[in-house]
Write a protein that holds these residues in place. Structure first.
Motif, PDB file in Angstrom:
ATOM      1  N   ILE A  26      88.248 -53.650  59.918  1.00 14.44           N
ATOM      2  CA  ILE A  26      88.131 -54.419  61.160  1.00 14.44           C
ATOM      3  C   ILE A  26      89.340 -55.332  61.351  1.00 14.44           C
ATOM      4  CG2 ILE A  26      86.787 -56.207  62.340  1.00 14.44           C
ATOM      5  CD1 ILE A  26      84.299 -55.032  60.989  1.00 14.44           C
ATOM      6  N   GLN A  27      89.765 -55.955  60.272  1.00 16.59           N
ATOM      7  CA  GLN A  27      90.916 -56.851  60.364  1.00 16.59           C
ATOM      8  C   GLN A  27      92.183 -56.084  60.740  1.00 16.59           C
ATOM      9  OE1 GLN A  27      91.541 -59.171  56.836  1.00 16.59           O
ATOM     10  NE2 GLN A  27      93.109 -60.450  57.756  1.00 16.59           N
ATOM     11  N   ASN A  28      92.343 -54.893  60.186  1.00 22.92           N
ATOM     12  CA  ASN A  28      93.538 -54.101  60.477  1.00 22.92           C
ATOM     13  C   ASN A  28      93.565 -53.604  61.921  1.00 22.92           C
ATOM     14  OD1 ASN A  28      94.421 -54.428  57.846  1.00 22.92           O
ATOM     15  ND2 ASN A  28      93.572 -52.485  57.135  1.00 22.92           N
ATOM     16  N   MET A  29      92.398 -53.489  62.549  1.00 16.41           N
ATOM     17  CA  MET A  29      92.335 -53.010  63.934  1.00 16.41           C
ATOM     18  C   MET A  29      92.578 -54.111  64.957  1.00 16.41           C
ATOM     19  SD  MET A  29      89.172 -50.331  64.202  1.00 16.41           S
ATOM     20  CE  MET A  29      87.967 -51.643  63.916  1.00 16.41           C
ATOM     21  N   SER A  30      92.581 -55.346  64.534  1.00 16.09           N
ATOM     22  CA  SER A  30      92.576 -56.466  65.475  1.00 16.09           C
ATOM     23  C   SER A  30      93.795 -56.479  66.383  1.00 16.09           C
ATOM     24  CB  SER A  30      92.462 -57.784  64.710  1.00 16.09           C
ATOM     25  OG  SER A  30      91.285 -57.808  63.938  1.00 16.09           O
ATOM     26  N   ILE A  31      94.972 -56.331  65.808  1.00  8.89           N
ATOM     27  CA  ILE A  31      96.196 -56.376  66.602  1.00  8.89           C
ATOM     28  C   ILE A  31      96.262 -55.197  67.563  1.00  8.89           C
ATOM     29  CG2 ILE A  31      98.714 -56.250  66.474  1.00  8.89           C
ATOM     30  CD1 ILE A  31      98.534 -57.839  63.869  1.00  8.89           C
ATOM     31  N   LEU A  32      95.893 -54.013  67.073  1.00 10.66           N
ATOM     32  CA  LEU A  32      95.872 -52.839  67.945  1.00 10.66           C
ATOM     33  C   LEU A  32      94.863 -53.017  69.074  1.00 10.66           C
ATOM     34  CD1 LEU A  32      96.094 -49.892  65.384  1.00 10.66           C
ATOM     35  CD2 LEU A  32      97.926 -50.899  66.756  1.00 10.66           C
ATOM     36  N   GLY A  33      93.774 -53.740  68.794  1.00 15.52           N
ATOM     37  CA  GLY A  33      92.781 -53.987  69.828  1.00 15.52           C
ATOM     38  C   GLY A  33      93.347 -54.799  70.982  1.00 15.52           C
ATOM     39  N   LEU A  49      99.007 -70.876  60.540  1.00 20.88           N
ATOM     40  CA  LEU A  49      98.742 -69.570  61.133  1.00 20.88           C
ATOM     41  C   LEU A  49      98.196 -68.598  60.098  1.00 20.88           C
ATOM     42  CD1 LEU A  49     101.774 -68.944  63.541  1.00 20.88           C
ATOM     43  CD2 LEU A  49      99.385 -69.308  64.164  1.00 20.88           C
ATOM     44  N   SER A  50      98.890 -68.521  58.962  1.00 24.37           N
ATOM     45  CA  SER A  50      98.471 -67.579  57.919  1.00 24.37           C
ATOM     46  C   SER A  50      97.114 -67.948  57.335  1.00 24.37           C
ATOM     47  CB  SER A  50      99.525 -67.535  56.814  1.00 24.37           C
ATOM     48  OG  SER A  50     100.777 -67.088  57.311  1.00 24.37           O
ATOM     49  N   ASP A  51      96.926 -69.223  57.036  1.00 28.12           N
ATOM     50  CA  ASP A  51      95.707 -69.649  56.348  1.00 28.12           C
ATOM     51  C   ASP A  51      94.474 -69.583  57.243  1.00 28.12           C
ATOM     52  OD1 ASP A  51      97.334 -70.103  54.200  1.00 28.12           O
ATOM     53  OD2 ASP A  51      97.437 -72.279  54.473  1.00 28.12           O
ATOM     54  N   ASN A  52      94.639 -69.918  58.518  1.00 30.57           N
ATOM     55  CA  ASN A  52      93.473 -70.009  59.396  1.00 30.57           C
ATOM     56  C   ASN A  52      93.232 -68.755  60.234  1.00 30.57           C
ATOM     57  OD1 ASN A  52      92.474 -73.035  59.284  1.00 30.57           O
ATOM     58  ND2 ASN A  52      94.700 -73.106  59.266  1.00 30.57           N
ATOM     59  N   ILE A  53      94.289 -68.195  60.785  1.00 31.32           N
ATOM     60  CA  ILE A  53      94.134 -67.028  61.661  1.00 31.32           C
ATOM     61  C   ILE A  53      94.352 -65.728  60.901  1.00 31.32           C
ATOM     62  CG2 ILE A  53      95.023 -65.841  63.697  1.00 31.32           C
ATOM     63  CD1 ILE A  53      95.633 -68.547  64.914  1.00 31.32           C
ATOM     64  N   GLY A  54      95.415 -65.670  60.137  1.00 26.98           N
ATOM     65  CA  GLY A  54      95.732 -64.435  59.425  1.00 26.98           C
ATOM     66  C   GLY A  54      94.720 -64.061  58.360  1.00 26.98           C
ATOM     67  N   TYR A  55      94.287 -65.042  57.570  1.00 27.58           N
ATOM     68  CA  TYR A  55      93.376 -64.765  56.454  1.00 27.58           C
ATOM     69  C   TYR A  55      92.094 -65.587  56.494  1.00 27.58           C
ATOM     70  CZ  TYR A  55      97.511 -62.477  54.580  1.00 27.58           C
ATOM     71  OH  TYR A  55      98.602 -61.649  54.424  1.00 27.58           O
ATOM     72  N   GLY A  56      91.931 -66.379  57.524  1.00 27.52           N
ATOM     73  CA  GLY A  56      90.730 -67.208  57.615  1.00 27.52           C
ATOM     74  C   GLY A  56      89.544 -66.454  58.189  1.00 27.52           C
ATOM     75  N   ASN A  57      88.366 -67.035  58.004  1.00 31.34           N
ATOM     76  CA  ASN A  57      87.122 -66.458  58.513  1.00 31.34           C
ATOM     77  C   ASN A  57      86.508 -67.368  59.561  1.00 31.34           C
ATOM     78  OD1 ASN A  57      87.240 -64.264  56.686  1.00 31.34           O
ATOM     79  ND2 ASN A  57      86.254 -65.488  55.087  1.00 31.34           N
ATOM     80  N   THR A 103      81.843 -64.361  56.930  1.00 29.30           N
ATOM     81  CA  THR A 103      82.969 -63.683  56.274  1.00 29.30           C
ATOM     82  C   THR A 103      83.685 -62.777  57.255  1.00 29.30           C
ATOM     83  OG1 THR A 103      81.481 -61.906  55.527  1.00 29.30           O
ATOM     84  CG2 THR A 103      81.863 -63.740  54.005  1.00 29.30           C
ATOM     85  N   LEU A 104      83.478 -63.016  58.553  1.00 30.10           N
ATOM     86  CA  LEU A 104      84.144 -62.220  59.585  1.00 30.10           C
ATOM     87  C   LEU A 104      85.531 -62.795  59.835  1.00 30.10           C
ATOM     88  CD1 LEU A 104      83.639 -59.883  61.601  1.00 30.10           C
ATOM     89  CD2 LEU A 104      82.980 -61.620  63.286  1.00 30.10           C
ATOM     90  N   PRO A 105      86.585 -61.950  59.744  1.00 32.40           N
ATOM     91  CA  PRO A 105      87.955 -62.454  59.926  1.00 32.40           C
ATOM     92  C   PRO A 105      88.130 -63.112  61.292  1.00 32.40           C
ATOM     93  CG  PRO A 105      87.971 -60.201  59.079  1.00 32.40           C
ATOM     94  CD  PRO A 105      86.554 -60.500  59.457  1.00 32.40           C
ATOM     95  N   LEU A 106      88.772 -64.270  61.295  1.00 28.22           N
ATOM     96  CA  LEU A 106      88.977 -64.988  62.550  1.00 28.22           C
ATOM     97  C   LEU A 106      89.868 -64.193  63.499  1.00 28.22           C
ATOM     98  CD1 LEU A 106      88.440 -67.529  64.158  1.00 28.22           C
ATOM     99  CD2 LEU A 106      90.413 -68.601  63.059  1.00 28.22           C
ATOM    100  N   LEU A 154     102.473 -62.128  63.068  1.00 23.07           N
ATOM    101  CA  LEU A 154     103.072 -63.140  62.196  1.00 23.07           C
ATOM    102  C   LEU A 154     102.007 -63.798  61.327  1.00 23.07           C
ATOM    103  CD1 LEU A 154     105.586 -65.014  64.552  1.00 23.07           C
ATOM    104  CD2 LEU A 154     106.168 -63.531  62.625  1.00 23.07           C
ATOM    105  N   ALA A 155     100.860 -64.097  61.933  1.00 23.48           N
ATOM    106  CA  ALA A 155      99.789 -64.761  61.191  1.00 23.48           C
ATOM    107  C   ALA A 155      99.216 -63.855  60.107  1.00 23.48           C
ATOM    108  CB  ALA A 155      98.682 -65.179  62.155  1.00 23.48           C
ATOM    109  N   GLN A 156      99.077 -62.570  60.405  1.00 22.85           N
ATOM    110  CA  GLN A 156      98.449 -61.663  59.453  1.00 22.85           C
ATOM    111  C   GLN A 156      99.373 -61.257  58.314  1.00 22.85           C
ATOM    112  OE1 GLN A 156      96.749 -58.143  61.205  1.00 22.85           O
ATOM    113  NE2 GLN A 156      95.852 -57.442  59.279  1.00 22.85           N
ATOM    114  N   PHE A 157     100.630 -60.984  58.637  1.00 27.67           N
ATOM    115  CA  PHE A 157     101.542 -60.455  57.623  1.00 27.67           C
ATOM    116  C   PHE A 157     102.511 -61.495  57.068  1.00 27.67           C
ATOM    117  CE2 PHE A 157     100.535 -56.818  60.451  1.00 27.67           C
ATOM    118  CZ  PHE A 157      99.818 -56.062  59.537  1.00 27.67           C
ATOM    119  N   GLY A 158     102.629 -62.645  57.733  1.00 23.36           N
ATOM    120  CA  GLY A 158     103.521 -63.686  57.251  1.00 23.36           C
ATOM    121  C   GLY A 158     104.984 -63.350  57.389  1.00 23.36           C
ATOM    122  N   THR A 159     105.294 -62.337  58.188  1.00 22.21           N
ATOM    123  CA  THR A 159     106.680 -61.915  58.398  1.00 22.21           C
ATOM    124  C   THR A 159     106.769 -61.210  59.741  1.00 22.21           C
ATOM    125  OG1 THR A 159     108.495 -60.569  57.516  1.00 22.21           O
ATOM    126  CG2 THR A 159     106.260 -59.739  57.200  1.00 22.21           C
TER     127      THR A 159
END
Length: 372
Positions: free
Chosen positions: A73-80, A185-193, A198-201, A266-271
């Motif tokens: 689900i998290q991997n589909m978010s950007i494509l969504g 960004l990384s802590d709250n959106i990229g990897y936060g719930n 436990t649903l990715p933000l 950027l938030a998800q991959f940190g790069t």
């Protein structure tokens, strides 16, 4: 002497159940079920359920587990998010091949802006958001203007933007990815719930976007004009739809969402992941078409796009778990894509022959609503 009087002829609606004893009233539960089963998005949903069941049976201890599904689900978010804009574009019978490159460019300029501002707080992230949206809207508006005003085919315009946006991103960075991303960004959106779950933000954000733009597409005049434009551009002009403005707005929307997706990346991959979006354009378009949006325009749903995104994601994840080379996922998605387009063309051919009135009635309804 009796005179035989011929029976008075009766007029029966050929579409009614009296004329066709095998017909089912559309207002009955059976008729409603048949209508649902004919919807391509629902048919694709059934395919998705079958895929899920197959992988669940083959890998019951791994595939259906929440930890695995959460990652999918998290991997589909950007494509969504990207798929929303592409749905609007394809409904107009257009195409946008530039969304992956616009995502990269927006991520690069956003990262540069946040580095310039400095800091790891929400203020810095807000600057990055504004810059990402602005850059995406600029590319989308340029695409729309060239298509609507300069009359350059969408394929050529967005293919040019694909190369130009990616090239400029490489010029700005020298071909080296930027890794300085605010921690917020990384802590709250990229990897936060989402709080308390436990649903990715990042997935929650994508779902909210899908719901909001689904409402816009199906319940607002902007969405209605998008459908009318894709169904019949000349008819749209005659009922007062500002076709050029609508086209520019649709492509600007696609670009703006690509810019927002750049910040999510950027938030998800940190790069900035400059080289990591080469297949994004095709993956998004494939998902939209598989989900039932017609490449000929005038037909599509956001729900179908969401379902269409799930199929390649589940295939890739399932193949990895059961030990099949993930490259077969591309073969499977390609096959499903061709089948989806084939089914759509068969339906349109049938509508233009025996059931052309259904298509005409649908367009007439859209035109009447657009006048209100």
């Amino acid at each position: 002497m009796s005179v035989h009087t011929p029976a008075k002829p009766t007029t029966t609606d050929p579409g009614s159940s009296r004329a066709n004893p095998n017909a089912v009233d559309a207002d009955t539960p059976v008729g409603a079920l048949r209508r649902i089963l004919r919807v391509q998005a629902f048919q694709i949903l059934l395919v998705l359920v079958v895929i899920f069941i197959i992988f669940t049976v083959m890998a019951p201890t791994a595939f259906p587990q929440w930890t695995n599904l959460r990652q999918v689900i998290q991997n589909m978010s950007i494509l969504g998010v990207l798929g929303i804009g592409s749905t609007f574009v394809i409904i107009t019978s257009g195409i946008d091949l530039s969304v992956g490159s616009v995502l990269v460019f927006s991520g690069v300029v956003s990262a540069k802006a946040m580095i310039f501002v400095g800091g790891d707080g929400w203020g810095t992230a807000l600057v990055g958001l504004v810059v990402a949206l602005a850059s995406g809207l600029a590319w989308g508006s340029l695409n729309g203007w060239l298509i609507a005003k300069a009359k350059v085919p969408p394929l050529i315009v967005t293919l040019g933007s694909l190369g130009a946006a990616l090239g400029l991103a490489q010029v700005i960075t020298g071909g080296v990815d930027i890794t300085a991303v605010p921690a917020v960004l990384s802590d709250n959106i990229g990897y936060g719930n989402l709080v308390g779950t436990t649903l990715p933000l990042i997935s929650v954000i994508a779902i909210v976007f899908l719901v909001v733009f689904g409402i816009i597409l199906h319940r607002t005049k902007f969405g209605l004009h998008t459908f009318v434009l894709g169904s019949n551009e000349e008819a749209a002009r005659r009922v007062g739809v500002k076709v050029d403005r609508q086209l520019i707005s649709v492509y600007a929307l696609s670009g703006g969402l690509a810019g927002f997706a750049g910040l999510l990346s950027l938030a998800q991959f940190g790069t900035t992941a400059i080289a990591g979006q080469s297949q994004t354009n095709l993956n998004v378009i494939a998902a939209v078409v598989i989900g039932g949006t017609s490449v000929l325009g005038g037909v599509g749903t956001i729900f179908g796009t969401a379902v269409g995104l799930c199929i390649p994601a589940f295939l890739q994840n399932g193949f990895v778990i059961i030990g099949v080379q993930p490259f077969w996922q591309q073969v499977a998605v390609g096959f499903v894509l061709v089948v989806a387009v084939y089914i759509d063309q068969r339906r349109r051919t049938a509508a233009s022959r025996g059931g052309g009135g259904m298509r005409t009635a649908s367009l007439t309804g859209l035109l009447r609503r657009s006048k209100n």
